[in-house]
Motif scaffolding. Structure first.
Motif, mmCIF file in Angstrom:
data_model
loop_
_atom_site.group_PDB
_atom_site.id
_atom_site.type_symbol
_atom_site.label_atom_id
_atom_site.label_comp_id
_atom_site.label_asym_id
_atom_site.label_seq_id
_atom_site.Cartn_x
_atom_site.Cartn_y
_atom_site.Cartn_z
ATOM 1 N N GLY A 87 0.830 -1.198 0.000
ATOM 2 C CA GLY A 87 0.000 0.000 0.000
ATOM 3 C C GLY A 87 0.858 1.239 0.000
ATOM 4 N N ILE A 88 0.215 2.360 -0.344
ATOM 5 C CA ILE A 88 0.924 3.638 -0.334
ATOM 6 C C ILE A 88 -0.055 4.731 0.062
ATOM 7 C CG2 ILE A 88 0.501 4.073 -2.805
ATOM 8 C CD1 ILE A 88 3.280 5.421 -2.879
ATOM 9 N N VAL A 89 0.422 5.679 0.850
ATOM 10 C CA VAL A 89 -0.339 6.871 1.215
ATOM 11 C C VAL A 89 0.312 8.041 0.497
ATOM 12 C CG1 VAL A 89 -1.215 8.297 3.090
ATOM 13 C CG2 VAL A 89 -0.767 5.859 3.482
ATOM 14 N N THR A 90 -0.483 8.767 -0.280
ATOM 15 C CA THR A 90 0.073 9.868 -1.053
ATOM 16 C C THR A 90 -1.002 10.935 -1.275
ATOM 17 O OG1 THR A 90 1.358 10.405 -3.044
ATOM 18 C CG2 THR A 90 -0.444 8.822 -3.311
ATOM 19 N N ASP A 91 -0.662 11.957 -2.052
ATOM 20 C CA ASP A 91 -1.619 13.011 -2.366
ATOM 21 C C ASP A 91 -1.909 12.990 -3.861
ATOM 22 O OD1 ASP A 91 0.705 14.050 -3.414
ATOM 23 O OD2 ASP A 91 0.960 15.553 -1.848
ATOM 24 N N LEU A 92 -2.631 13.984 -4.344
ATOM 25 C CA LEU A 92 -3.046 13.984 -5.745
ATOM 26 C C LEU A 92 -1.860 14.049 -6.696
ATOM 27 C CD1 LEU A 92 -6.135 16.385 -5.456
ATOM 28 C CD2 LEU A 92 -6.151 13.894 -5.706
ATOM 29 N N SER A 93 -0.810 14.798 -6.332
ATOM 30 C CA SER A 93 0.357 14.859 -7.210
ATOM 31 C C SER A 93 1.079 13.519 -7.234
ATOM 32 C CB SER A 93 1.306 15.971 -6.753
ATOM 33 O OG SER A 93 1.797 15.723 -5.450
ATOM 34 N N GLY A 94 1.078 12.821 -6.111
ATOM 35 C CA GLY A 94 1.698 11.503 -6.074
ATOM 36 C C GLY A 94 0.944 10.491 -6.912
ATOM 37 N N VAL A 95 -0.369 10.594 -6.913
ATOM 38 C CA VAL A 95 -1.181 9.679 -7.717
ATOM 39 C C VAL A 95 -0.850 9.830 -9.199
ATOM 40 C CG1 VAL A 95 -3.538 9.179 -8.491
ATOM 41 C CG2 VAL A 95 -3.057 9.488 -6.068
ATOM 42 N N GLU A 96 -0.618 11.057 -9.632
ATOM 43 C CA GLU A 96 -0.258 11.282 -11.036
ATOM 44 C C GLU A 96 1.028 10.536 -11.394
ATOM 45 O OE1 GLU A 96 -0.081 15.376 -12.055
ATOM 46 O OE2 GLU A 96 -2.103 15.831 -11.347
ATOM 47 N N LYS A 97 2.009 10.572 -10.506
ATOM 48 C CA LYS A 97 3.257 9.858 -10.764
ATOM 49 C C LYS A 97 3.047 8.350 -10.801
ATOM 50 C CE LYS A 97 6.371 13.280 -8.666
ATOM 51 N NZ LYS A 97 7.407 13.504 -7.620
ATOM 52 N N LEU A 98 2.102 7.880 -9.990
ATOM 53 C CA LEU A 98 1.911 6.444 -9.871
ATOM 54 C C LEU A 98 1.127 5.840 -11.035
ATOM 55 C CD1 LEU A 98 1.033 6.153 -6.075
ATOM 56 C CD2 LEU A 98 3.122 5.371 -7.188
ATOM 57 N N GLN A 99 0.379 6.657 -11.765
ATOM 58 C CA GLN A 99 -0.506 6.116 -12.796
ATOM 59 C C GLN A 99 0.240 5.241 -13.805
ATOM 60 O OE1 GLN A 99 -2.520 9.537 -14.417
ATOM 61 N NE2 GLN A 99 -4.138 9.484 -12.874
ATOM 62 N N ALA A 100 1.358 5.724 -14.300
ATOM 63 C CA ALA A 100 2.096 4.954 -15.304
ATOM 64 C C ALA A 100 2.836 3.778 -14.685
ATOM 65 C CB ALA A 100 3.091 5.868 -16.025
ATOM 66 N N LEU A 101 3.017 3.803 -13.357
ATOM 67 C CA LEU A 101 3.808 2.758 -12.700
ATOM 68 C C LEU A 101 2.979 1.573 -12.238
ATOM 69 C CD1 LEU A 101 6.099 4.969 -10.415
ATOM 70 C CD2 LEU A 101 6.598 4.103 -12.701
ATOM 71 N N ARG A 102 1.687 1.745 -12.057
ATOM 72 C CA ARG A 102 0.859 0.691 -11.466
ATOM 73 C C ARG A 102 0.997 -0.652 -12.172
ATOM 74 N NH1 ARG A 102 -3.189 1.883 -7.917
ATOM 75 N NH2 ARG A 102 -3.114 -0.367 -7.531
ATOM 76 N N PRO A 103 1.014 -0.715 -13.514
ATOM 77 C CA PRO A 103 1.171 -2.035 -14.159
ATOM 78 C C PRO A 103 2.507 -2.704 -13.848
ATOM 79 C CG PRO A 103 0.320 -0.409 -15.717
ATOM 80 C CD PRO A 103 0.759 0.343 -14.510
ATOM 81 N N LEU A 104 3.502 -1.924 -13.408
ATOM 82 C CA LEU A 104 4.827 -2.469 -13.118
ATOM 83 C C LEU A 104 4.983 -2.838 -11.644
ATOM 84 C CD1 LEU A 104 6.895 0.212 -15.097
ATOM 85 C CD2 LEU A 104 6.097 -2.018 -15.919
ATOM 86 N N LEU A 105 3.927 -2.632 -10.848
ATOM 87 C CA LEU A 105 3.995 -2.859 -9.406
ATOM 88 C C LEU A 105 2.885 -3.818 -8.977
ATOM 89 C CD1 LEU A 105 4.542 0.878 -8.379
ATOM 90 C CD2 LEU A 105 6.296 -0.908 -8.487
ATOM 91 N N PRO A 106 3.056 -5.101 -9.251
ATOM 92 C CA PRO A 106 1.981 -6.063 -8.939
ATOM 93 C C PRO A 106 1.688 -6.192 -7.453
ATOM 94 C CG PRO A 106 4.006 -7.195 -9.575
ATOM 95 C CD PRO A 106 4.219 -5.744 -9.869
ATOM 96 N N ASP A 107 2.656 -5.865 -6.590
ATOM 97 C CA ASP A 107 2.434 -5.982 -5.145
ATOM 98 C C ASP A 107 1.598 -4.835 -4.583
ATOM 99 O OD1 ASP A 107 3.998 -8.326 -4.862
ATOM 100 O OD2 ASP A 107 5.828 -7.112 -4.857
ATOM 101 N N LEU A 108 1.520 -3.727 -5.307
ATOM 102 C CA LEU A 108 0.846 -2.536 -4.786
ATOM 103 C C LEU A 108 -0.665 -2.677 -4.958
ATOM 104 C CD1 LEU A 108 1.472 0.217 -3.489
ATOM 105 C CD2 LEU A 108 1.403 1.211 -5.778
ATOM 106 N N GLU A 109 -1.346 -2.966 -3.843
ATOM 107 C CA GLU A 109 -2.773 -3.282 -3.880
ATOM 108 C C GLU A 109 -3.674 -2.118 -3.501
ATOM 109 O OE1 GLU A 109 -3.286 -6.600 -1.312
ATOM 110 O OE2 GLU A 109 -1.864 -7.893 -2.388
ATOM 111 N N ARG A 110 -3.189 -1.214 -2.672
ATOM 112 C CA ARG A 110 -4.032 -0.125 -2.174
ATOM 113 C C ARG A 110 -3.299 1.207 -2.271
ATOM 114 N NH1 ARG A 110 -9.456 -1.668 -0.581
ATOM 115 N NH2 ARG A 110 -9.320 -3.892 -0.069
ATOM 116 N N VAL A 111 -4.029 2.233 -2.707
ATOM 117 C CA VAL A 111 -3.496 3.586 -2.763
ATOM 118 C C VAL A 111 -4.454 4.482 -1.983
ATOM 119 C CG1 VAL A 111 -2.819 5.528 -4.229
ATOM 120 C CG2 VAL A 111 -2.442 3.175 -5.022
#
Length: 537
Positions: free
Chosen positions: A128-152
């Motif tokens: 999981g990760i706790v972030t803000d709206l700017s962090g979510v933008e960075k994560l959008q392209a990365l999500r397919p490369l992070l199979p362990d990341l289940e919750r944002v």
């Protein structure tokens, strides 16, 4: 807690670590102070300067809510929770909740790019990760490369979608009662990645005891912290040990309020205004911050600081003298690294500060200078700064990297990789990183002393030194210099600076090459990246 006394040697000799059988950072730094009285914990200052005061009661309730939510969402003991936020109340809540739930928190710097985030999230296996709206933008392209990341969990989102949840809504629907996991001092709590000045960063895994291990190294350089009316602030981000373990958590262990304000860029005038408006008495100011304040010729805050701690690069006599004149307080330098922090430092009221020295071993830590085999060397002889194990501030190991962990030790000692010598009185004199060492014409030259000399020149604002290839000397000393405002760079000025160093140090140490630059490459924690300078040649 360290107490004032006149004899450093007695303080060091009589120190005993208070190590309980059960220990949890979240309970220690929050719940024990949450007594229903509204005791002040945090002053959160936003980008407009507006301040919000929050109590330990607030943080207990909110961290309990988030801990309950994490457990309900399937997080189990030992799972990793990444935290991609600036200094903020939500950052503290997320860490406290992770500690209470038996998770491992993974602090991440908000200015990381996609590659840096992908590596750390993938390597840690964060669920999981706790972030803000700017962090979510960075994560959008990365999500397919992070199979362990289940919750944002997103700060500022009104509502969630799928596995992306509103942080506020998540807390709102959870109970504020939670029984913390019964962790021991050696159970893992925190995974902090090194700054990566050479190669990929490594994840340093720390146990709950790491906070107890940090306390003497905060209390001594902050002039026997805490004292009545103390209030702590640092511009260092809470994503690094300098912000999280040097300021926030030690202050809260003692119930001391912390000011949270992370500007996008350090402004020395704004920093002084912040210190004045919020009656800050204790600061951790990295050397870069002090240098920028000197450049701006800041006026002292009122009513004034009680203590200044600094670490990361040696300050030198010039900066120490300026800071004492500007603030009426001499900074106490301290030394450590992500894997084993705050093991040496200064305290000007306990023993004389020797400019250029890192100070003495902090009570509770056995610090030595050793050779490559881990054998202590005589006083005055150069070697590697090492810390004897076991030590509560020492990391458990590198995450998923047993080879690197094993290479960090030689015999009974953790090797920092930093070169220094120990004088007859127990003062440490830093020479440089082992990979920063310059070998020139048979001399082994550390950059620190040369950089200290350079910034004494009236035309020099900041300076960095590294070795570049030389067909005759193996390496030659080169200096990259940021001139003071209004100073014009010229070959004549370069020659003047060379003569300045040659006359004050030694002929083999002066920079045979000088380059004037607008800025120096630095890590997010304000350390000079000499590797990049060497690559420039």
């Amino acid at each position: 807690m360290l107490t004032r006394q006149t004899d450093y040697h007695a303080l060091y000799r009589n120190f005993v670590w208070p190590m309980p059988a059960r220990y949890n950072i979240g309970v220690d730094t929050c719940d024990k102070h949450a007594d229903g009285t509204g005791r002040l914990a945090l002053i959160s200052v936003n980008e407009t300067g507006a301040a919000t005061e929050l109590s330990f009661d607030h943080f207990r309730q909110q961290s309990n809510r988030f801990a309950n939510a994490l457990v309900a969402h399937g997080f189990q003991r030992g799972d990793r929770l990444a935290i991609l936020l600036p200094q903020s109340p939500e950052t503290a809540i997320a860490h406290l909740a992770a500690f209470k739930a038996g998770l491992i928190s993974v602090p991440l710097f908000t200015l990381f790019g996609e590659d840096a985030l992908r590596f750390r999230l993938s390597d840690s296996g964060a669920r999981g990760i706790v972030t803000d709206l700017s962090g979510v933008e960075k994560l959008q392209a990365l999500r397919p490369l992070l199979p362990d990341l289940e919750r944002v969990y997103v700060i500022g989102a009104d509502q969630g979608s799928g596995d992306t949840l509103s942080f506020a809504a998540t807390l709102e629907h959870a109970s504020d009662r939670f029984i913390s996991v019964a962790t021991g001092p050696d159970d893992p709590a925190l995974l902090v990645y090194t700054s990566g000045t050479t190669g990929n960063p490594k994840g340093a895994l720390h146990a709950h005891r790491v906070l107890l291990g940090h306390l003497p190294g905060v209390e001594l350089p902050q002039d026997f912290f805490p004292q009545p009316h103390d209030r702590f602030w640092t511009p260092a981000d809470w994503a690094w040990v300098g912000g999280l373990l040097d300021v926030l958590l030690p202050a809260w262990h003692h119930g001391v309020p912390v000011v949270a304000h992370r500007a996008r860029k350090f402004d020395p005038l704004e920093a002084v205004d912040l210190i004045t408006r919020h009656r800050i008495r204790n600061t951790f100011l990295p050397p870069t911050a002090l240098k920028l304040m000197r450049m701006a010729n800041v006026q002292p805050p009122k009513p004034g600081l009680r203590s200044i701690g600094s670490g990361g690069e040696t300050l030198g006599a010039e900066l120490l003298d300026w800071a004492h004149g500007a603030f009426g307080v001499t900074p106490n330098e301290f030394y450590g690294q992500t894997e084993c922090n705050l093991v040496a430092g200064n305290n000007g009221t306990l023993f004389p500060i020797r400019p250029g020295s890192l100070g003495r071993a902090i009570p509770g830590h056995d610090v030595a200078i050793v050779d490559d085999d881990g054998q202590p060397v005589p006083a005055g002889q150069p070697g590697v700064i090492a810390v004897r194990r076991p030590d509560p501030v020492m990391f458990l190991g590198y995450w998923n990297n047993p080879q690197a962990t094993a290479a960090k030790y030689a015999g009974d000692y953790l090797l920092t990789g930093d070169l220094a010598r120990l004088d007859e009185d127990g003062y440490l004199w830093f020479a440089g990183r082992s990979d920063d060492l310059i070998t020139s014409a048979g001399y082994r030259i550390g950059p620190g002393e040369i950089e200290d000399c350079l910034i004494r020149h009236p035309a020099v604002s900041m300076a960095a030194v590294a070795g570049i290839p030389d067909p005759v000397r193996t390496e030659a000393v080169k200096a990259w210099i940021v001139p003071r405002p209004g100073v014009t760079a010229s070959p004549e000025l370069a020659q003047e600076i060379q003569e300045f160093v040659k006359s004050r140090l030694a002929a083999h140490e002066y920079p045979r090459h000088v380059a004037f630059v607008d800025e120096l490459p630095m890590t997010a924690t304000g350390k000079i990246i000499r590797r990049q300078l060497r690559e420039r040649g």
